[in-house]
Design an enzyme around this catalytic site. Structure first.
Site, PDB file in Angstrom:
ATOM      1  N   HIS A  70      -2.273  -2.259  -9.597  1.00 11.40           N
ATOM      2  CA  HIS A  70      -3.266  -1.615  -8.733  1.00 11.40           C
ATOM      3  C   HIS A  70      -4.527  -2.464  -8.731  1.00 11.40           C
ATOM      4  CE1 HIS A  70      -5.851   1.474  -6.972  1.00 11.40           C
ATOM      5  NE2 HIS A  70      -4.738   2.054  -6.599  1.00 11.40           N
ATOM      6  N   ASP A 111       2.741   5.539  -6.732  1.00 13.78           N
ATOM      7  CA  ASP A 111       4.013   5.427  -5.983  1.00 13.78           C
ATOM      8  C   ASP A 111       5.235   5.334  -6.875  1.00 13.78           C
ATOM      9  OD1 ASP A 111       1.961   3.558  -3.928  1.00 13.78           O
ATOM     10  OD2 ASP A 111       2.996   5.376  -3.276  1.00 13.78           O
ATOM     11  N   HIS A 141       0.861  -1.200   0.000  1.00 17.46           N
ATOM     12  CA  HIS A 141       0.000   0.000   0.000  1.00 17.46           C
ATOM     13  C   HIS A 141       0.891   1.241   0.000  1.00 17.46           C
ATOM     14  CE1 HIS A 141      -3.466   2.454   0.630  1.00 17.46           C
ATOM     15  NE2 HIS A 141      -3.777   2.166   1.863  1.00 17.46           N
TER      16      HIS A 141
HETATM   17  C1  SDX Z   1      -1.445   2.157  -3.341  1.00 16.65           C
HETATM   18  O1  SDX Z   1      -6.187   0.817  -3.212  1.00 16.65           O
HETATM   19  C2  SDX Z   1      -5.682   1.994  -3.478  1.00 16.65           C
HETATM   20  O2  SDX Z   1      -6.343   2.868  -3.992  1.00 16.65           O
HETATM   21  C3  SDX Z   1      -4.232   2.153  -3.066  1.00 16.65           C
HETATM   22  C4  SDX Z   1      -3.579   3.464  -3.464  1.00 16.65           C
HETATM   23  C5  SDX Z   1      -4.185   4.642  -2.722  1.00 16.65           C
HETATM   24  O3  SDX Z   1      -4.046   5.763  -3.206  1.00 16.65           O
HETATM   25  O4  SDX Z   1      -4.707   4.421  -1.602  1.00 16.65           O
HETATM   26  O5  SDX Z   1      -3.685   3.668  -4.854  1.00 16.65           O
HETATM   27  C6  SDX Z   1      -2.101   3.460  -3.074  1.00 16.65           C
HETATM   28  O6  SDX Z   1      -1.403   1.338  -2.461  1.00 16.65           O
HETATM   29  C7  SDX Z   1      -0.926   1.873  -4.729  1.00 16.65           C
HETATM   30  C8  SDX Z   1      -0.332   0.426  -4.854  1.00 16.65           C
HETATM   31  C9  SDX Z   1       1.091   0.456  -4.318  1.00 16.65           C
HETATM   32  N1  SDX Z   1       1.632  -0.916  -4.219  1.00 16.65           N
HETATM   33  C10 SDX Z   1       2.614  -1.326  -5.065  1.00 16.65           C
HETATM   34  O7  SDX Z   1       3.055  -0.660  -6.002  1.00 16.65           O
HETATM   35  C11 SDX Z   1       3.168  -2.707  -4.724  1.00 16.65           C
HETATM   36  C12 SDX Z   1       3.292  -3.545  -6.016  1.00 16.65           C
HETATM   37  N2  SDX Z   1       1.952  -3.827  -6.471  1.00 16.65           N
HETATM   38  C13 SDX Z   1       1.343  -5.119  -6.137  1.00 16.65           C
HETATM   39  O8  SDX Z   1       1.705  -5.574  -4.857  1.00 16.65           O
HETATM   40  C14 SDX Z   1      -0.135  -5.192  -6.487  1.00 16.65           C
HETATM   41  O9  SDX Z   1      -0.250  -4.741  -7.761  1.00 16.65           O
HETATM   42  C15 SDX Z   1      -1.149  -4.471  -5.618  1.00 16.65           C
HETATM   43  C16 SDX Z   1      -1.012  -4.807  -4.169  1.00 16.65           C
HETATM   44  C17 SDX Z   1      -1.035  -2.992  -5.786  1.00 16.65           C
HETATM   45  C18 SDX Z   1      -2.546  -4.914  -6.105  1.00 16.65           C
HETATM   46  O10 SDX Z   1      -2.711  -6.224  -5.695  1.00 16.65           O
HETATM   47  P1  SDX Z   1      -4.006  -7.072  -6.156  1.00 16.65           P
HETATM   48  O11 SDX Z   1      -5.070  -6.213  -6.699  1.00 16.65           O
HETATM   49  O12 SDX Z   1      -4.360  -8.001  -5.062  1.00 16.65           O
HETATM   50  O13 SDX Z   1      -3.466  -7.828  -7.394  1.00 16.65           O
HETATM   51  P2  SDX Z   1      -2.695  -9.191  -7.311  1.00 16.65           P
HETATM   52  O14 SDX Z   1      -1.613  -9.078  -6.287  1.00 16.65           O
HETATM   53  O15 SDX Z   1      -3.706 -10.284  -7.187  1.00 16.65           O
HETATM   54  O16 SDX Z   1      -1.990  -9.236  -8.745  1.00 16.65           O
HETATM   55  C19 SDX Z   1      -2.728  -9.671  -9.866  1.00 16.65           C
HETATM   56  C20 SDX Z   1      -1.681 -10.387 -10.710  1.00 16.65           C
HETATM   57  C21 SDX Z   1      -0.900 -11.428  -9.927  1.00 16.65           C
HETATM   58  O17 SDX Z   1      -0.489 -12.430 -10.854  1.00 16.65           O
HETATM   59  P3  SDX Z   1      -1.370 -13.819 -10.849  1.00 16.65           P
HETATM   60  O18 SDX Z   1      -1.336 -14.365  -9.427  1.00 16.65           O
HETATM   61  O19 SDX Z   1      -2.756 -13.436 -11.318  1.00 16.65           O
HETATM   62  O20 SDX Z   1      -0.623 -14.706 -11.837  1.00 16.65           O
HETATM   63  O21 SDX Z   1      -0.699  -9.434 -11.167  1.00 16.65           O
HETATM   64  C22 SDX Z   1       0.580  -9.757 -10.620  1.00 16.65           C
HETATM   65  C23 SDX Z   1       0.359 -10.725  -9.455  1.00 16.65           C
HETATM   66  O22 SDX Z   1       1.461 -11.597  -9.336  1.00 16.65           O
HETATM   67  N3  SDX Z   1       1.153  -8.512 -10.138  1.00 16.65           N
HETATM   68  C24 SDX Z   1       2.428  -8.148 -10.290  1.00 16.65           C
HETATM   69  C25 SDX Z   1       2.508  -6.860  -9.711  1.00 16.65           C
HETATM   70  N4  SDX Z   1       1.317  -6.500  -9.225  1.00 16.65           N
HETATM   71  C26 SDX Z   1       0.472  -7.527  -9.483  1.00 16.65           C
HETATM   72  N5  SDX Z   1       3.484  -8.773 -10.843  1.00 16.65           N
HETATM   73  C27 SDX Z   1       4.669  -8.097 -10.817  1.00 16.65           C
HETATM   74  N6  SDX Z   1       4.833  -6.852 -10.295  1.00 16.65           N
HETATM   75  C28 SDX Z   1       3.775  -6.208  -9.731  1.00 16.65           C
HETATM   76  N7  SDX Z   1       3.925  -4.995  -9.226  1.00 16.65           N
END
Ligand code: SDX
Length: 424
Positions: A306, A364, A265
């Protein structure tokens, strides 16, 4: 307009009729609040398809990359407004008139000092404590200072609480930084604008005058604005759930800070900069993109992906533009980390894995580069996010408490032991 309905057909059951509700914008929702009376609950870990409340504060369209605050697009607010005006908009629902804005700025100015007793809370922390751990502690401690003037059913008390939080959070944030470097706390200056005052408290010392750069102050104000609110994200949902038990609002905000700290997050900005530093050179970008795609490698591209945006995060677009401007103004546009970030973005956006999973840079991704250019230490990146998001949290808290509400109490799918007797 006739109400739309959904029908849930369960074997051996009569069809269960569920009302469908429509908002101003976005997807309709199926109201399942009565489903429990039919003996069933829904199951949605991570709330990927669950709406927890009604809200009129912020709207996000993930497919189109749209972000509206009380209906105004973030791109227009970033261009024409400023952070305190957006604070007013988020809390009260409308842009202030010139008079209302000047009154609001004055009100915030009268609450910027922290109670002198509060400074003793910092002394308990080791100097190397993460500033977010300090913020969890000292913002929670505010609940010990204002518990008496706290009738949460009184709109005026709620408004004073919001003003106190918006006013004091930069002071406490700067104090957490000063404490970590062993420098004396710097008092707020009400002759400075909000962002300049924060930078002054962060970087001034008693030994000499500190002039805040208008370029950096403008960039700081823009960063605050881009992080102000984002609908029902994890930390805002935490504040709503904590508030639903009628807990002290300062304690609820501390709970939001704790949630935001996670690298999935708000901690992603700090993690993203550390990732760029670890990559270290444009020649290693491909290696890290491959690692991010490898299911057996826990590494993820921080600042990418996201839950809602399956297109560019509109804040990332504004942030990238601001990054360009700030680096150019500071004459550091050959900043290696910025070059690595641009290469990483290009490689990832052309990679089938990222295209198929609709992974784009989020808020971010670029913020860390700007914060570093401004001179903010990496450990303070998420504190900046928490500082800015405080207005979003307290606006959602206020929206919830202003209407009839019930304590949030999700159910579960129990997978433990069936009942068994204690051994004789
Ligand atoms: C913020 O919710 C909000 O609005 C948050 C926010 C706000 O203003 O409040 O926007 C702020 O938190 C932005 C997000 C910051 N976090 C990151 O940048 C960390 C990296 N991102 C990931 O951890 C992930 O994308 C999340 C946590 C942001 C979203 O997670 P989800 O929606 O649960 O998605 P997921 O983890 O299920 O991913 C879906 C797929 C997965 O692959 P499969 O299991 O389907 O094969 O996409 C892949 C993940 O492995 N994936 C990534 C990835 N993010 C998702 N693969 C590589 N790198 C990434 N960054």
């Amino acid at each position: 307009m006739t109400e739309k309905k959904a029908y849930l057909n369960i074997e051996g059951h009569d069809p269960i009729e569920l009302p469908i509700l429509s908002g101003t914008l976005g997807a309709d929702v199926i109201d399942i609040s009565n489903l429990g009376s039919h003996g069933y609950f829904t199951f949605d870990p991570g709330y990927t398809s669950t709406g927890a409340c009604k809200s009129s504060i912020t709207y996000i369209d993930g497919e189109k990359g749209i972000l509206l605050h009380r209906g105004y697009p973030i791109e227009q607010l970033a261009e024409k407004s400023d952070f305190l005006e957006v604070c007013y908009l988020l809390f009260y629902g409308e842009l202030p008139t010139a008079e209302e804005k000047s009154e609001f700025i004055k009100t915030i100015g009268t609450h910027t000092m922290a109670h002198e007793q509060l400074s003793f809370f910092f002394r308990g922390f080791r100097r190397d404590a993460h500033p977010m751990s300090i913020m969890c502690g000292v913002v929670g401690a505010l609940s010990a200072f204002y518990h008496d003037a706290m009738d949460i059913t009184d709109a005026r008390h709620r408004e004073i609480t919001a003003n106190r939080l918006v006013a004091k959070i930069p002071t406490l944030a700067a104090m957490s930084y000063k404490y970590s470097i062993g420098q004396p706390f710097v008092y707020p200056r009400n002759d400075l604008d909000y962002a300049s005052n924060f930078l002054h408290m962060m970087f001034a010392t008693p030994c000499e005058e500190y002039k805040v750069s208008p370029v950096l102050a403008k960039a700081m104000d823009r960063i605050f604005m881009l992080h102000a609110d984002h609908e029902q994200n994890a930390s805002t949902s935490t504040v709503r759930l904590a508030g639903s038990s009628q807990a002290n609002p300062f304690a609820c905000i501390a709970a939001g800070i704790a949630t935001l700290w996670g690298p999935a997050h708000g901690g992603a900005n700090e993690a993203c900069l550390q990732m760029l530093m670890e990559i270290g050179d444009e020649s290693r970008v491909d290696e890290y993109v491959e690692r991010a795609k490898d299911k057996n490698d826990p590494f993820r591209l921080m600042g990418f992906g996201h839950r809602v945006y399956k297109n560019y995060d509109p804040r990332a677009v504004v942030m990238q533009k601001t990054c360009d401007e700030v680096l150019a103004e500071l004459g550091i546009n050959d900043e290696p980390l910025f070059r690595i970030a641009r290469k990483l973005e290009k490689v990832a956006l052309e990679d089938p894995y990222f295209i198929e999973k609709k992974l784009y840079p989020n808020v971010d991704f670029y913020s860390g580069i700007i914060l570093r250019a401004i001179g903010i230490p990496t450990s303070m990146f998420t504190v900046i996010f928490a500082l800015a998001r405080t207005i979003g949290w307290i606006s959602h808290w206020n929206e919830m408490v202003s209407e009839p509400y019930r304590i949030g109490r999700p159910r579960q799918l129990y997978t433990g032991h069936p009942q068994r007797d204690y051994p004789e």
